[in-house]
Motif scaffolding. Sequence first.
Motif, PDB file in Angstrom:
ATOM      1  N   GLU A  16       0.816  -1.229   0.000  1.00  0.00           N
ATOM      2  CA  GLU A  16       0.000   0.000   0.000  1.00  0.00           C
ATOM      3  C   GLU A  16       0.840   1.266   0.000  1.00  0.00           C
ATOM      4  O   GLU A  16       0.373   2.307  -0.450  1.00  0.00           O
ATOM      5  CB  GLU A  16      -1.004  -0.005   1.159  1.00  0.00           C
ATOM      6  N   ARG A  59      -5.240  -8.437  -3.014  1.00  0.00           N
ATOM      7  CA  ARG A  59      -5.065  -9.284  -1.829  1.00  0.00           C
ATOM      8  C   ARG A  59      -5.975 -10.499  -1.953  1.00  0.00           C
ATOM      9  O   ARG A  59      -7.164 -10.358  -2.280  1.00  0.00           O
ATOM     10  CB  ARG A  59      -5.476  -8.533  -0.558  1.00  0.00           C
ATOM     11  N   ALA A  73      -7.024 -16.757  -5.755  1.00  0.00           N
ATOM     12  CA  ALA A  73      -6.893 -15.325  -5.457  1.00  0.00           C
ATOM     13  C   ALA A  73      -5.506 -15.042  -4.869  1.00  0.00           C
ATOM     14  O   ALA A  73      -4.891 -14.020  -5.174  1.00  0.00           O
ATOM     15  CB  ALA A  73      -7.992 -14.895  -4.487  1.00  0.00           C
ATOM     16  N   ASP A  74      -5.023 -15.948  -4.029  1.00  0.00           N
ATOM     17  CA  ASP A  74      -3.690 -15.751  -3.447  1.00  0.00           C
ATOM     18  C   ASP A  74      -2.599 -15.769  -4.518  1.00  0.00           C
ATOM     19  O   ASP A  74      -1.642 -15.004  -4.452  1.00  0.00           O
ATOM     20  CB  ASP A  74      -3.398 -16.830  -2.395  1.00  0.00           C
ATOM     21  N   THR A 142       3.140 -11.741   2.401  1.00  0.00           N
ATOM     22  CA  THR A 142       4.524 -11.325   2.164  1.00  0.00           C
ATOM     23  C   THR A 142       5.263 -11.081   3.480  1.00  0.00           C
ATOM     24  O   THR A 142       6.480 -11.043   3.481  1.00  0.00           O
ATOM     25  CB  THR A 142       4.576 -10.069   1.285  1.00  0.00           C
TER      26      THR A 142
HETATM   27  N1  UDP Z   1       0.408 -14.018  -1.059  1.00  0.00           N
HETATM   28  C1  UDP Z   1       0.363 -15.401  -0.900  1.00  0.00           C
HETATM   29  N2  UDP Z   1       1.466 -16.058  -0.447  1.00  0.00           N
HETATM   30  C2  UDP Z   1       2.619 -15.421  -0.124  1.00  0.00           C
HETATM   31  C3  UDP Z   1       2.671 -14.012  -0.278  1.00  0.00           C
HETATM   32  C4  UDP Z   1       1.557 -13.335  -0.748  1.00  0.00           C
HETATM   33  O1  UDP Z   1      -0.656 -16.009  -1.159  1.00  0.00           O
HETATM   34  O2  UDP Z   1       3.592 -16.076   0.272  1.00  0.00           O
HETATM   35  C5  UDP Z   1      -0.746 -13.306  -1.629  1.00  0.00           C
HETATM   36  C6  UDP Z   1      -1.881 -13.075  -0.647  1.00  0.00           C
HETATM   37  O3  UDP Z   1      -3.096 -13.193  -1.357  1.00  0.00           O
HETATM   38  C7  UDP Z   1      -1.686 -11.635  -0.229  1.00  0.00           C
HETATM   39  C8  UDP Z   1      -1.177 -11.003  -1.500  1.00  0.00           C
HETATM   40  O4  UDP Z   1      -0.348 -12.013  -2.081  1.00  0.00           O
HETATM   41  O5  UDP Z   1      -2.883 -11.038   0.200  1.00  0.00           O
HETATM   42  C9  UDP Z   1      -0.405  -9.720  -1.343  1.00  0.00           C
HETATM   43  O6  UDP Z   1       0.523  -9.812  -0.302  1.00  0.00           O
HETATM   44  P1  UDP Z   1       0.325  -9.066   1.107  1.00  0.00           P
HETATM   45  O7  UDP Z   1      -1.133  -9.022   1.487  1.00  0.00           O
HETATM   46  O8  UDP Z   1       1.253  -9.681   2.072  1.00  0.00           O
HETATM   47  O9  UDP Z   1       0.814  -7.594   0.748  1.00  0.00           O
HETATM   48  P2  UDP Z   1       0.932  -6.306   1.687  1.00  0.00           P
HETATM   49  O10 UDP Z   1      -0.156  -6.344   2.708  1.00  0.00           O
HETATM   50  O11 UDP Z   1       2.270  -6.357   2.348  1.00  0.00           O
HETATM   51  O12 UDP Z   1       0.837  -5.162   0.727  1.00  0.00           O
END
Ligand code: UDP
Length: 239
Positions: A16, A59, A73-74, A142
């Motif tokens: 973000e 996300r 979605a992940d 992440t």
């Molecule tokens: N994600 C996942 N496995 C991982 C890392 C990320 O499935 O090892 C996916 C998950 O859907 C997550 C999205 O990637 O919501 C984005 O990452 P994150 O929410 O950690 O980002 P941040 O909140 O740091 O911007």
Amino acid sequence: MLLPDTKRILLKLSGEVLMGEQDFGIDTDYVMRLAEEVKAAKDTGLEICLVIGGGNIFRGMAGAAQGMDRAQADYMGMLATVMNALAMQSALEQLGVHTRVQSAIQMDQVCEPVIRRRAERHLEKGRIVIFAAGVGAPYFTTDSGAALRAAEMRCDALLKGTSVDGVYSADPKRDPDAKRFDTVTYDKVLADNLKVMDASAVALCRDNEIPIVVFSIRQRGNVARVLEGKGVQTIVQKD
Ligand code: UDP
């Protein structure tokens, strides 16, 4: 110095913060500003591993809430982190900082796969390694990717740059009595479910005794300031 004898850090930036003042996506001017922050930290002589989230784009939980298959979605979220990693790589290279992106999901035309020994060599040569796609598996974040890479790359600390300036006893936006901790233990974070990183990431750091430094990346110059011990932050540590 905030943490003496620190030679190698893992810097985790939430997706973000790449939005700048936008509601979505990548603000390239802001990414350049973040790249300047990263460069300033590197110029202090540290070896830097970088992990960037994907929340500014997608996300998994949000997709699942709208009826998508969670794992699917992940994977989309993981791909978003690769886009952010490439944006940051481009900004850093414009500043003359050498980088390599290593993705936990193989994408040969775009970046390297995660290979620990190769990443070591990049760091030795003064490059920044940007680890993308988290741990490469759904149902993680992440933050867990950052904790995993910090452990395997033997980083001395995990710095989490986010929108808030530390860990609070409650949500500071909702509770005026919320207080920021200067230091807090891993166990308290887990027991009280404090909003730092997800539990698996905190547990991995605890088990490998990697201090987590939570600070605001929105203030200009803050990475270097925090590293010098002159900033505002919370350190999550053993005691
Ligand atoms: N994600 C996942 N496995 C991982 C890392 C990320 O499935 O090892 C996916 C998950 O859907 C997550 C999205 O990637 O919501 C984005 O990452 P994150 O929410 O950690 O980002 P941040 O909140 O740091 O911007």
